[in-house]
Scaffold this motif. Structure first.
Motif, PDB file in Angstrom:
ATOM      1  N   ARG A 113       0.840  -1.211   0.000  1.00 16.75           N
ATOM      2  CA  ARG A 113       0.000   0.000   0.000  1.00 16.75           C
ATOM      3  C   ARG A 113       0.871   1.255   0.000  1.00 16.75           C
ATOM      4  NH1 ARG A 113      -3.774   0.219   4.830  1.00 16.75           N
ATOM      5  NH2 ARG A 113      -4.317   2.200   3.905  1.00 16.75           N
ATOM      6  N   LEU A 114       1.932   1.226   0.800  1.00 14.82           N
ATOM      7  CA  LEU A 114       2.841   2.371   0.856  1.00 14.82           C
ATOM      8  C   LEU A 114       3.500   2.599  -0.500  1.00 14.82           C
ATOM      9  CD1 LEU A 114       4.331   4.593   2.392  1.00 14.82           C
ATOM     10  CD2 LEU A 114       6.003   2.870   3.093  1.00 14.82           C
ATOM     11  N   MET A 115       3.978   1.530  -1.127  1.00 18.34           N
ATOM     12  CA  MET A 115       4.614   1.661  -2.448  1.00 18.34           C
ATOM     13  C   MET A 115       3.628   2.238  -3.453  1.00 18.34           C
ATOM     14  SD  MET A 115       7.858  -0.338  -3.059  1.00 18.34           S
ATOM     15  CE  MET A 115       7.567  -1.360  -4.411  1.00 18.34           C
ATOM     16  N   GLY A 116       2.403   1.738  -3.441  1.00 20.35           N
ATOM     17  CA  GLY A 116       1.390   2.263  -4.354  1.00 20.35           C
ATOM     18  C   GLY A 116       1.117   3.735  -4.111  1.00 20.35           C
ATOM     19  N   ALA A 117       1.012   4.109  -2.850  1.00 20.26           N
ATOM     20  CA  ALA A 117       0.749   5.506  -2.496  1.00 20.26           C
ATOM     21  C   ALA A 117       1.919   6.409  -2.891  1.00 20.26           C
ATOM     22  CB  ALA A 117       0.455   5.631  -0.998  1.00 20.26           C
ATOM     23  N   LEU A 118       3.128   5.916  -2.748  1.00 22.78           N
ATOM     24  CA  LEU A 118       4.304   6.684  -3.162  1.00 22.78           C
ATOM     25  C   LEU A 118       4.330   6.842  -4.679  1.00 22.78           C
ATOM     26  CD1 LEU A 118       6.956   5.162  -0.746  1.00 22.78           C
ATOM     27  CD2 LEU A 118       6.244   7.557  -0.798  1.00 22.78           C
ATOM     28  N   LEU A 119       4.003   5.779  -5.390  1.00 23.81           N
ATOM     29  CA  LEU A 119       4.019   5.822  -6.851  1.00 23.81           C
ATOM     30  C   LEU A 119       2.947   6.746  -7.415  1.00 23.81           C
ATOM     31  CD1 LEU A 119       4.711   2.066  -7.667  1.00 23.81           C
ATOM     32  CD2 LEU A 119       6.212   4.016  -8.147  1.00 23.81           C
ATOM     33  N   THR A 120       1.781   6.788  -6.795  1.00 27.15           N
ATOM     34  CA  THR A 120       0.688   7.636  -7.292  1.00 27.15           C
ATOM     35  C   THR A 120       0.787   9.066  -6.794  1.00 27.15           C
ATOM     36  OG1 THR A 120      -0.760   7.084  -5.439  1.00 27.15           O
ATOM     37  CG2 THR A 120      -0.912   5.683  -7.428  1.00 27.15           C
ATOM     38  N   GLY A 121       1.644   9.315  -5.828  1.00 26.14           N
ATOM     39  CA  GLY A 121       1.772  10.660  -5.282  1.00 26.14           C
ATOM     40  C   GLY A 121       0.814  10.938  -4.141  1.00 26.14           C
ATOM     41  N   GLU A 122       0.042   9.925  -3.763  1.00 18.55           N
ATOM     42  CA  GLU A 122      -0.872  10.079  -2.625  1.00 18.55           C
ATOM     43  C   GLU A 122      -0.075  10.364  -1.357  1.00 18.55           C
ATOM     44  OE1 GLU A 122      -4.011   7.313  -0.086  1.00 18.55           O
ATOM     45  OE2 GLU A 122      -3.297   6.595  -2.021  1.00 18.55           O
ATOM     46  N   VAL A 123       1.110   9.761  -1.274  1.00 16.04           N
ATOM     47  CA  VAL A 123       2.041  10.004  -0.180  1.00 16.04           C
ATOM     48  C   VAL A 123       3.340  10.516  -0.798  1.00 16.04           C
ATOM     49  CG1 VAL A 123       3.434   8.910   1.627  1.00 16.04           C
ATOM     50  CG2 VAL A 123       1.046   8.263   1.348  1.00 16.04           C
ATOM     51  N   VAL A 124       3.912  11.526  -0.184  1.00 11.98           N
ATOM     52  CA  VAL A 124       5.146  12.119  -0.676  1.00 11.98           C
ATOM     53  C   VAL A 124       6.284  11.724   0.261  1.00 11.98           C
ATOM     54  CG1 VAL A 124       6.334  14.299  -1.137  1.00 11.98           C
ATOM     55  CG2 VAL A 124       3.898  14.063  -1.675  1.00 11.98           C
ATOM     56  N   ALA A 125       7.367  11.236  -0.320  1.00 12.00           N
ATOM     57  CA  ALA A 125       8.554  10.926   0.473  1.00 12.00           C
ATOM     58  C   ALA A 125       9.277  12.236   0.762  1.00 12.00           C
ATOM     59  CB  ALA A 125       9.464   9.963  -0.278  1.00 12.00           C
TER      60      ALA A 125
END
Length: 185
Positions: free
Chosen positions: A50-62
């Motif tokens: 889920r974290l990887m998906g969110a990072l890839l979609t920009g839902e979560v920003v590193a």
């Protein structure tokens, strides 16, 4: 990460999804958990997915590790590279540039900046007021380094293990701990 007592991969991922940011502290904690776990649970793998998906979609920003620079690092490195090159050219010695720079930096004032203009100001200030001090500290660092016996030859320096991006690191982490996870699902 509100509750440090019950830190889990799932709670870190939930916090990242809620905040929309994945901080360096969160990354370090996920890494620590993965390194210390014998085997991750399906729930932990799903949370990481889920974290990887969110990072890839920009839902979560590193969040980047640094949003500022220490101009002194560049100045010390430039001086150290020049001095190390002289020594290595004129002898059979191989010196550790990182050790030399760290030794000198620990004895010099930091010069932080958050903008290019600020960095230019700090650089100019250092060249006007601290150039001789920088050269002296690098000289002392070299002398110290040349006097050290060679110990821990197998130690690994920061950044030498894996210079990939956060996503590549997470992908590698998942592959290392669950090489057949995708096949079983």
């Amino acid at each position: 990460m509100e509750n440090p007592e019950k830190t889990s991969i799932e709670s870190i991922v939930e916090q990242a999804l809620q905040d929309r940011y994945f901080t360096p502290a969160m990354e370090a904690e996920v890494g620590r958990i993965c390194d210390s776990a014998f085997e991750l649970s399906v729930e932990e793998y799903m949370a990481l997915d889920r974290l990887m998906g969110a990072l890839l979609t920009g839902e979560v920003v590193a969040v980047p590790r640094k949003q500022f620079i220490n101009v002194m690092e560049d100045l010390v490195l430039s001086e150290a590279i020049a001095r190390v090159a002289e020594i290595e050219t004129n002898s059979n010695k191989v010196l550790d540039l990182g050790d030399i720079a760290a030794y000198a930096l620990n004895r010099l004032p930091p010069l932080y900046a958050t903008t290019e203009q600020g960095a230019n100001y700090q650089r100019e200030r250092a060249m006007a007021d601290l150039k001789h001090l920088i050269a002296q500290q690098v000289k002392e660092a070299l002398e110290h380094n040349l006097d050290l016996p060679e110990f821990f030859p197998d130690r690994s320096t920061f950044g030498s293990v894996n210079k990939d991006s956060l996503l590549s690191q997470l992908s590698n982490l998942l592959q290392a701990y669950a090489p057949n996870f995708e096949e079983k699902s």
